[in-house]
Design an enzyme around this catalytic site. Structure first.
Site, PDB file in Angstrom:
ATOM      1  N   LYS A  72       0.841  -1.240   0.378  1.00  0.00           N
ATOM      2  CA  LYS A  72      -0.185   0.034   0.115  1.00  0.00           C
ATOM      3  C   LYS A  72       0.699   0.902  -0.059  1.00  0.00           C
ATOM      4  CE  LYS A  72      -2.024   1.530   3.966  1.00  0.00           C
ATOM      5  NZ  LYS A  72      -1.834   3.113   4.322  1.00  0.00           N
ATOM      6  N   ASN A  73       2.028   0.963   0.476  1.00  0.00           N
ATOM      7  CA  ASN A  73       2.378   2.330   1.094  1.00  0.00           C
ATOM      8  C   ASN A  73       3.849   3.158  -0.053  1.00  0.00           C
ATOM      9  OD1 ASN A  73       0.695   2.386   3.424  1.00  0.00           O
ATOM     10  ND2 ASN A  73       2.726   2.355   4.611  1.00  0.00           N
ATOM     11  N   CYS A  76      -5.834  12.075  12.828  1.00  0.00           N
ATOM     12  CA  CYS A  76      -7.150  10.690  11.517  1.00  0.00           C
ATOM     13  C   CYS A  76      -6.646  10.027  12.838  1.00  0.00           C
ATOM     14  CB  CYS A  76      -5.995  10.130  10.717  1.00  0.00           C
ATOM     15  SG  CYS A  76      -4.381   9.163  11.395  1.00  0.00           S
ATOM     16  N   ARG A 130      -2.014  14.633  12.457  1.00  0.00           N
ATOM     17  CA  ARG A 130      -1.265  13.690  11.087  1.00  0.00           C
ATOM     18  C   ARG A 130      -0.017  15.598  10.562  1.00  0.00           C
ATOM     19  NH1 ARG A 130      -1.804   8.646   9.524  1.00  0.00           N
ATOM     20  NH2 ARG A 130      -0.138   8.782   8.579  1.00  0.00           N
ATOM     21  N   ASP A 186       4.255   0.588  11.830  1.00  0.00           N
ATOM     22  CA  ASP A 186       2.684  -0.055  11.479  1.00  0.00           C
ATOM     23  C   ASP A 186       2.927  -1.760  11.955  1.00  0.00           C
ATOM     24  OD1 ASP A 186       3.307   1.385   8.341  1.00  0.00           O
ATOM     25  OD2 ASP A 186       2.582   2.276   9.892  1.00  0.00           O
ATOM     26  N   ARG A 205      -8.420  -0.841   3.978  1.00  0.00           N
ATOM     27  CA  ARG A 205      -8.219   0.152   3.699  1.00  0.00           C
ATOM     28  C   ARG A 205      -6.632  -0.560   2.800  1.00  0.00           C
ATOM     29  NH1 ARG A 205      -6.383   4.283   6.881  1.00  0.00           N
ATOM     30  NH2 ARG A 205      -4.976   5.131   5.209  1.00  0.00           N
TER      31      ARG A 205
HETATM   32  C1  EPZ Z   1       3.575   7.125   6.149  1.00  0.00           C
HETATM   33  O1  EPZ Z   1       2.958   7.638   6.815  1.00  0.00           O
HETATM   34  C2  EPZ Z   1       2.808   5.600   6.477  1.00  0.00           C
HETATM   35  N1  EPZ Z   1       1.804   5.753   5.464  1.00  0.00           N
HETATM   36  C3  EPZ Z   1       2.282   5.198   7.234  1.00  0.00           C
HETATM   37  O2  EPZ Z   1       1.899   3.774   7.225  1.00  0.00           O
HETATM   38  C4  EPZ Z   1       3.607   5.121   8.692  1.00  0.00           C
HETATM   39  O3  EPZ Z   1       3.431   4.516   9.649  1.00  0.00           O
HETATM   40  C5  EPZ Z   1       4.661   6.442   8.424  1.00  0.00           C
HETATM   41  O4  EPZ Z   1       5.114   7.021   7.256  1.00  0.00           O
HETATM   42  C6  EPZ Z   1       5.954   5.133   9.196  1.00  0.00           C
HETATM   43  O5  EPZ Z   1       6.312   4.636   8.706  1.00  0.00           O
HETATM   44  C7  EPZ Z   1       1.931   6.021   3.666  1.00  0.00           C
HETATM   45  O6  EPZ Z   1       2.657   5.644   3.427  1.00  0.00           O
HETATM   46  C8  EPZ Z   1       0.884   5.734   3.101  1.00  0.00           C
HETATM   47  P1  EPZ Z   1       5.569   9.992   8.914  1.00  0.00           P
HETATM   48  P2  EPZ Z   1       3.457   9.249   6.798  1.00  0.00           P
HETATM   49  O7  EPZ Z   1       5.791  11.137   8.194  1.00  0.00           O
HETATM   50  O8  EPZ Z   1       3.932   9.821   5.561  1.00  0.00           O
HETATM   51  C9  EPZ Z   1       5.320  13.733  12.300  1.00  0.00           C
HETATM   52  C10 EPZ Z   1      -0.168   2.336   7.822  1.00  0.00           C
HETATM   53  O9  EPZ Z   1      -0.240   2.229   8.950  1.00  0.00           O
HETATM   54  N2  EPZ Z   1       5.350  14.753  11.018  1.00  0.00           N
HETATM   55  O10 EPZ Z   1       6.613   9.636   8.046  1.00  0.00           O
HETATM   56  O11 EPZ Z   1       1.993  10.607   7.499  1.00  0.00           O
HETATM   57  C11 EPZ Z   1       4.502  12.521  12.399  1.00  0.00           C
HETATM   58  O12 EPZ Z   1       3.275  13.092  12.996  1.00  0.00           O
HETATM   59  C12 EPZ Z   1       0.146   3.754   7.446  1.00  0.00           C
HETATM   60  O13 EPZ Z   1       0.351   1.453   6.877  1.00  0.00           O
HETATM   61  C13 EPZ Z   1       5.848  15.930  11.470  1.00  0.00           C
HETATM   62  O14 EPZ Z   1       5.051  15.815  12.574  1.00  0.00           O
HETATM   63  O15 EPZ Z   1       4.309   8.769   8.228  1.00  0.00           O
HETATM   64  C14 EPZ Z   1       4.967  11.201  12.374  1.00  0.00           C
HETATM   65  O16 EPZ Z   1       4.957  11.708  14.175  1.00  0.00           O
HETATM   66  C15 EPZ Z   1      -0.186   4.307   9.381  1.00  0.00           C
HETATM   67  N3  EPZ Z   1       5.529  16.496  10.304  1.00  0.00           N
HETATM   68  C16 EPZ Z   1       5.887  11.119  12.407  1.00  0.00           C
HETATM   69  O17 EPZ Z   1       6.747  12.438  11.446  1.00  0.00           O
HETATM   70  C17 EPZ Z   1       4.993  16.753   9.490  1.00  0.00           C
HETATM   71  O18 EPZ Z   1       5.324  16.770   7.931  1.00  0.00           O
HETATM   72  C18 EPZ Z   1       6.398  10.017  10.936  1.00  0.00           C
HETATM   73  O19 EPZ Z   1       5.956  10.969  10.331  1.00  0.00           O
HETATM   74  C19 EPZ Z   1       5.175  14.538   8.429  1.00  0.00           C
HETATM   75  C20 EPZ Z   1       5.132  14.097   9.916  1.00  0.00           C
END
Ligand code: EPZ
Length: 420
Positions: free
Chosen positions: A22-23, A116, A121, A304, A396
């Site tokens: 998915k990712n 979410c 997020r 995850d 999803r």
């Molecule tokens: C991706 O989400 C994945 N989703 C998530 O998978 C996964 O848990 C996550 O990466 C971490 O590996 C997809 O790829 C579609 P991040 P993403 O930006 O990109 C903070 C699943 O179950 N952050 O690496 O949203 C954020 O709040 C899903 O398949 C900021 O502060 O994750 C989090 O605490 C859930 N500011 C941390 O970084 C920003 O601008 C990591 O988030 C962006 C993120």
């Protein structure tokens, strides 16, 4: 309302080919906006998140066709740069369209994705990266209006955010000049996105390391790509065998992408053998607790996989400490698993799983994607029947969870339940 109905307490035995990731497919579908031709994507998983993403592409005037696991996208003449509110609400990760749409059309509009089930997020890192490339971004009435001619620049991410890295890559491919992304996320999905962009003719190097360099500004052509297997789905199925007992073979999986998960399961007492593109797991004895599991960016223990591995360890002898460092609210499955007899104590980012001899089937409710999968895993290891509602969350990310688990020998069905 559909539910997963599980007859637990049976040892598993079987093999299954793991679905496309998915990712990986979501950012790659967003990247097709940059191609002035047709893209063909194979092994696309049948997920609701993929359907939402295809709807966004259709809304933007792209030609979209799907036959089974193959998707065709033609973004030769995109006509709309606004991502509809209802689709943003369905899938916050649609923010990944910001970079490619802005890069291709010079303007992009979407509603703020908001939080979410996992907690806030934020997208501040996404916006900062795009501003570094020259984007003018206005935040007005809950909407983001982005425009401008992008030029290469030096982006440093304060957090190795997966989404921000992907958005920066997709914008940088369209930005004239050289872009360097420092402290980039190193997930396998980032490497796969680079591979796809290079197929389209982009000059992207360094994915998988913390520094990615992009020579942007040249038009991209179409291309073909086969989506790689989903490492988190693989972690889910390994956890299912670990929880229920028995043995299972996962096909198509690169064990190196989930070595922190297999290491934890081996420490718990599972036998795990990895082939070039398969993983075999066998569980003979009751599991034991493991050293603390702290979630971290790749190659650390994946957030995850936290919920499904927790489910697998609920009957392990001893106590296992989990520390969820990536998201604020990622223990929502704990209350539901506790209804099955698990003994889990949560204090902020820390959860302590005290092993119990048995779990008992119950009616439980999924509230997020991976927490919902964890309820199914626990149901397989519980005595009696478990009914899991809230299946829309699970669908999803899992194309055919019941079918895949039945291939591993589980007694599980996805059913429509008449609510009177
Ligand atoms: C991706 O989400 C994945 N989703 C998530 O998978 C996964 O848990 C996550 O990466 C971490 O590996 C997809 O790829 C579609 P991040 P993403 O930006 O990109 C903070 C699943 O179950 N952050 O690496 O949203 C954020 O709040 C899903 O398949 C900021 O502060 O994750 C989090 O605490 C859930 N500011 C941390 O970084 C920003 O601008 C990591 O988030 C962006 C993120």
């Amino acid at each position: 309302m559909s539910v997963f109905r599980i007859q637990g307490g049976q040892r598993l035995s079987g093999s299954v080919a793991v679905q496309g990731a998915k990712n990986s497919v979501l950012p790659i579908l967003a990247a097709t906006v940059l191609a002035r031709g047709e893209c063909v994507l194979r092994n696309c998983p049948p997920l609701t998140d993929v359907e939402y993403t295809l709807d966004i592409l259709r809304h933007m005037g792209c030609g979209v066709k799907r036959e089974g696991g193959t998707v065709w996208v033609d973004a030769s003449v995109p006509t709309d740069c606004v991502i509809p509110d209802e689709l943003m609400r369905e899938m916050r990760s649609s923010v990944i369209f910001l970079g490619p749409v802005l890069g291709r059309m010079g303007r992009a509009e979407l509603t703020y994705p908001g939080g979410c089930e996992l907690g806030p997020r934020p997208i501040d890192l996404h916006l900062a990266a795009l501003r570094t490339l020259g984007a003018e971004i206005e935040e007005r009435n809950g909407r983001l209006i982005c425009q401008g001619e992008l030029t290469g620049g030096s982006i440093t991410l304060s957090l190795a955010s997966v989404g921000a890295t992907e958005n920066a890559m997709l914008a940088a491919v369209a930005a004239k000049g050289t872009t360097t992304i420092t402290n980039a996320a190193r997930e396998p999905e980032i490497v796969e996105l680079q591979e796809f962009l290079r197929t389209l003719g982009a000059d992207v190097r360094g994915a998988g390391s913390s520094v990615i360099v992009i020579e942007g500004g040249k038009p991209l052509h179409g291309g073909e790509h086969t989506i790689r297997p989903d490492r988190i789905v693989a972690a889910t199925y390994l956890s299912a065998v670990a929880c229920a007992g028995g043995e299972g073979e996962l096909l198509g999986v690169d064990w190196r992408q989930l070595s922190t998960v297999t290491a934890a399961l081996v420490e718990a007492g599972c036998q795990v053998e990895s082939g070039s593109d398969s993983i075999h797991i066998a569980v003979q004895e009751p599991l034991g607790a493991v050293r603390p599991l702290r979630t971290a960016p790749y190659p650390g223990f994946p957030t995850d996989a936290q919920a499904v591995v927790m489910a697998a360890l609920c009957k392990a002898q001893g106590a296992t400490v989990f520390v969820e460092n990536m998201f604020e609210s990622r223990y929502r499955h704990v209350d539901e698993i506790s209804r099955m007899g698990a003994d889990i104590r949560v204090e902020g980012r820390v959860a302590v799983v005290c092993g119990v001899p048995r779990l008992f089937g119950a009616r439980v409710q999924a509230t997020d994607l991976r927490g919902g999968a964890a309820l199914v895993v626990a149901g397989l290891g519980a005595e009696g029947e478990t009914v899991v509602s809230g299946t829309r969350h699970i669908r999803r990310g899992y194309g055919d969870l019941a079918g895949d688990l039945r291939a591993l020998g589980a007694k599980i069905w996805l059913e429509e339940e008449i609510v009177i």
